[in-house]
Design a protein around this motif. Structure first.
Motif, PDB file in Angstrom:
ATOM      1  N   UNK A 152       2.292 -11.592   4.974  1.00 36.74           N
ATOM      2  CA  UNK A 152       3.734 -11.870   5.052  1.00 36.74           C
ATOM      3  C   UNK A 152       3.987 -13.339   5.392  1.00 36.74           C
ATOM      4  N   UNK A 153       3.134 -13.906   6.259  1.00 39.04           N
ATOM      5  CA  UNK A 153       3.268 -15.305   6.681  1.00 39.04           C
ATOM      6  C   UNK A 153       2.761 -16.294   5.655  1.00 39.04           C
ATOM      7  N   UNK A 154       2.060 -15.799   4.640  1.00 33.04           N
ATOM      8  CA  UNK A 154       1.447 -16.698   3.672  1.00 33.04           C
ATOM      9  C   UNK A 154       0.078 -17.198   4.089  1.00 33.04           C
ATOM     10  N   UNK A 155      -0.479 -16.664   5.151  1.00 31.66           N
ATOM     11  CA  UNK A 155      -1.822 -17.050   5.600  1.00 31.66           C
ATOM     12  C   UNK A 155      -2.908 -16.586   4.645  1.00 31.66           C
ATOM     13  N   UNK A 156      -2.674 -15.455   3.979  1.00 29.27           N
ATOM     14  CA  UNK A 156      -3.559 -15.003   2.896  1.00 29.27           C
ATOM     15  C   UNK A 156      -2.694 -14.655   1.681  1.00 29.27           C
ATOM     16  N   UNK A 157      -3.347 -14.660   0.508  1.00 29.48           N
ATOM     17  CA  UNK A 157      -2.631 -14.350  -0.739  1.00 29.48           C
ATOM     18  C   UNK A 157      -2.676 -12.860  -1.063  1.00 29.48           C
ATOM     19  N   UNK A 158      -3.639 -12.159  -0.469  1.00 35.34           N
ATOM     20  CA  UNK A 158      -3.817 -10.748  -0.789  1.00 35.34           C
ATOM     21  C   UNK A 158      -4.573 -10.062   0.345  1.00 35.34           C
ATOM     22  N   UNK A 159      -4.381  -8.755   0.458  1.00 36.58           N
ATOM     23  CA  UNK A 159      -5.156  -7.953   1.396  1.00 36.58           C
ATOM     24  C   UNK A 159      -5.773  -6.794   0.611  1.00 36.58           C
ATOM     25  N   UNK A 160      -7.088  -6.634   0.759  1.00 36.62           N
ATOM     26  CA  UNK A 160      -7.773  -5.524   0.088  1.00 36.62           C
ATOM     27  C   UNK A 160      -8.021  -4.436   1.125  1.00 36.62           C
ATOM     28  N   UNK A 161      -7.473  -3.248   0.851  1.00 38.31           N
ATOM     29  CA  UNK A 161      -7.586  -2.156   1.824  1.00 38.31           C
ATOM     30  C   UNK A 161      -7.476  -0.808   1.111  1.00 38.31           C
ATOM     31  N   UNK A 162      -7.718   0.252   1.858  1.00 36.66           N
ATOM     32  CA  UNK A 162      -7.693   1.607   1.287  1.00 36.66           C
ATOM     33  C   UNK A 162      -6.314   1.912   0.685  1.00 36.66           C
ATOM     34  N   UNK A 163      -6.349   2.514  -0.497  1.00 37.18           N
ATOM     35  CA  UNK A 163      -5.112   2.784  -1.242  1.00 37.18           C
ATOM     36  C   UNK A 163      -4.049   3.539  -0.419  1.00 37.18           C
ATOM     37  N   UNK A 164      -4.389   4.609   0.307  1.00 40.06           N
ATOM     38  CA  UNK A 164      -3.322   5.323   1.015  1.00 40.06           C
ATOM     39  C   UNK A 164      -2.664   4.461   2.095  1.00 40.06           C
ATOM     40  N   UNK A 165      -3.442   3.535   2.646  1.00 42.45           N
ATOM     41  CA  UNK A 165      -2.934   2.670   3.720  1.00 42.45           C
ATOM     42  C   UNK A 165      -1.993   1.609   3.146  1.00 42.45           C
ATOM     43  N   UNK A 166      -2.374   1.053   1.999  1.00 43.43           N
ATOM     44  CA  UNK A 166      -1.512   0.071   1.331  1.00 43.43           C
ATOM     45  C   UNK A 166      -0.213   0.745   0.892  1.00 43.43           C
ATOM     46  N   UNK A 167      -0.320   1.932   0.299  1.00 44.49           N
ATOM     47  CA  UNK A 167       0.875   2.641  -0.176  1.00 44.49           C
ATOM     48  C   UNK A 167       1.806   3.004   0.977  1.00 44.49           C
ATOM     49  N   UNK A 168       1.223   3.448   2.078  1.00 43.17           N
ATOM     50  CA  UNK A 168       2.022   3.825   3.255  1.00 43.17           C
ATOM     51  C   UNK A 168       2.724   2.599   3.835  1.00 43.17           C
ATOM     52  N   UNK A 169       2.007   1.497   3.904  1.00 36.43           N
ATOM     53  CA  UNK A 169       2.593   0.260   4.445  1.00 36.43           C
ATOM     54  C   UNK A 169       3.801  -0.174   3.604  1.00 36.43           C
ATOM     55  N   UNK A 170       3.646  -0.114   2.299  1.00 34.97           N
ATOM     56  CA  UNK A 170       4.739  -0.520   1.398  1.00 34.97           C
ATOM     57  C   UNK A 170       5.940   0.414   1.584  1.00 34.97           C
ATOM     58  N   UNK A 171       5.660   1.709   1.680  1.00 31.22           N
ATOM     59  CA  UNK A 171       6.722   2.706   1.830  1.00 31.22           C
ATOM     60  C   UNK A 171       7.463   2.543   3.163  1.00 31.22           C
ATOM     61  N   UNK A 172       6.711   2.240   4.218  1.00 34.27           N
ATOM     62  CA  UNK A 172       7.318   2.101   5.541  1.00 34.27           C
ATOM     63  C   UNK A 172       8.099   0.799   5.685  1.00 34.27           C
ATOM     64  N   UNK A 173       7.764  -0.192   4.863  1.00 37.77           N
ATOM     65  CA  UNK A 173       8.361  -1.527   5.007  1.00 37.77           C
ATOM     66  C   UNK A 173       8.925  -2.028   3.689  1.00 37.77           C
ATOM     67  N   UNK A 174       9.936  -1.308   3.158  1.00 38.64           N
ATOM     68  CA  UNK A 174      10.427  -1.655   1.816  1.00 38.64           C
ATOM     69  C   UNK A 174      10.993  -3.083   1.741  1.00 38.64           C
ATOM     70  N   UNK A 175      11.477  -3.598   2.863  1.00 42.25           N
ATOM     71  CA  UNK A 175      12.101  -4.935   2.823  1.00 42.25           C
ATOM     72  C   UNK A 175      11.096  -6.079   2.995  1.00 42.25           C
TER      73      UNK A 175
END
Ligand code: GLN
Length: 228
Positions: A152-175
């Motif tokens: 979010x801060x721009x410190x990294x360009x991408x995060x590689x992580x388990x699919x359910x965790x990435x999907x949950x994070x996106x769903x919980x933080x739509x903004x």
């Protein structure tokens, strides 16, 4: 069974890293919760045990289990040949793969686009393994929320992580304007780890897991966390 539950010797010491929603995390009421926590409780209930959690960073869990600090580890832990050299696993209980979290509008559209980019991973995870297998030297974080903050801060360009965790994070933080890329990495299967050679506990866990799968209880827990 009732008697067993009041016997404090029947508490199962379980190591976890509760920073990995929706599998194990601390909710706003300060309770450790998640899919793994519900599953482990159901397994332990069936075995006549209570569960006592011991928290650790993910990359310390296998060593601590080997050292005898816990009876078992549940931590969305992928069954890998490397880990199987050190600990034993239950039957697999969930499938996942590695997804790539990026900001909306990112030029990263495939796993190949990660080359030359700043990539965040959780230390000691299969996310780190797949990034390194591509020749990337990732930034390692103790926990995924820290890596996501840096995304979010721009410190990294991408995060590689388990699919359910990435999907949950996106769903919980739509903004937060995060989206995911399916990296087309290999499928992974989670298992509950026990100390190498602890067949007695492994067999009990497997028997209870099978009962929960057959009775539909596993499915209820799955639906609770992945509402399908
Ligand atoms: N499934 C991944 C692994 O086993 C990530 C687990 C985790 O971070 N809790 O490495």
């Amino acid at each position: 069974k009732q008697a067993a539950k009041t016997d404090s010797a029947k508490a199962l010491k379980v190591g976890t890293d509760p920073t990995f929603a929706p599998f194990e995390f601390v909710d706003d009421k300060n309770n450790t919760t998640g899919f793994d926590i519900d599953l482990m409780k159901a397994i332990a209930d069936d075995m006549g045990y209570t569960v006592q959690y011991e928290n650790s960073a993910f990359d310390g869990l296998v060593t601590s289990l080997q050292a005898g600090n816990y009876d078992a580890v549940i931590a969305a832990m992928t069954i890998t040949p490397d880990r199987q050299a050190s600990v034993d696993f239950s039957e697999k209980y969930l499938m996942a793969e590695q997804f790539i979290a990026v900001k909306k509008g990112s030029p990263i559209k495939t796993a190949a686009d990660l080359k030359g980019k700043k990539v965040g991973v959780q230390s000691g995870t299969t996310g780190q393994t797949v990034a390194e297998a591509m020749g990337i030297t990732p930034m390692k974080y103790d926990a995924i929320p820290d890596a996501m903050n840096d995304l979010l801060n721009g410190g990294v360009d991408a995060v590689v992580a388990d699919s359910p965790v990435v999907l949950y994070f996106i769903k919980q933080n739509p903004n937060f304007n995060i989206q995911y890329v399916n990296g087309d990495f290999s499928k992974e299967y989670y298992g509950i780890a026990v100390k190498k050679g602890n067949n007695e506990l492994k067999d009990k866990i497997n028997a209870s897991l099978k009962k929960l799968q057959d009775s539909g209880k596993y499915n209820d827990i799955y639906k609770k966390w992945f509402n399908v």
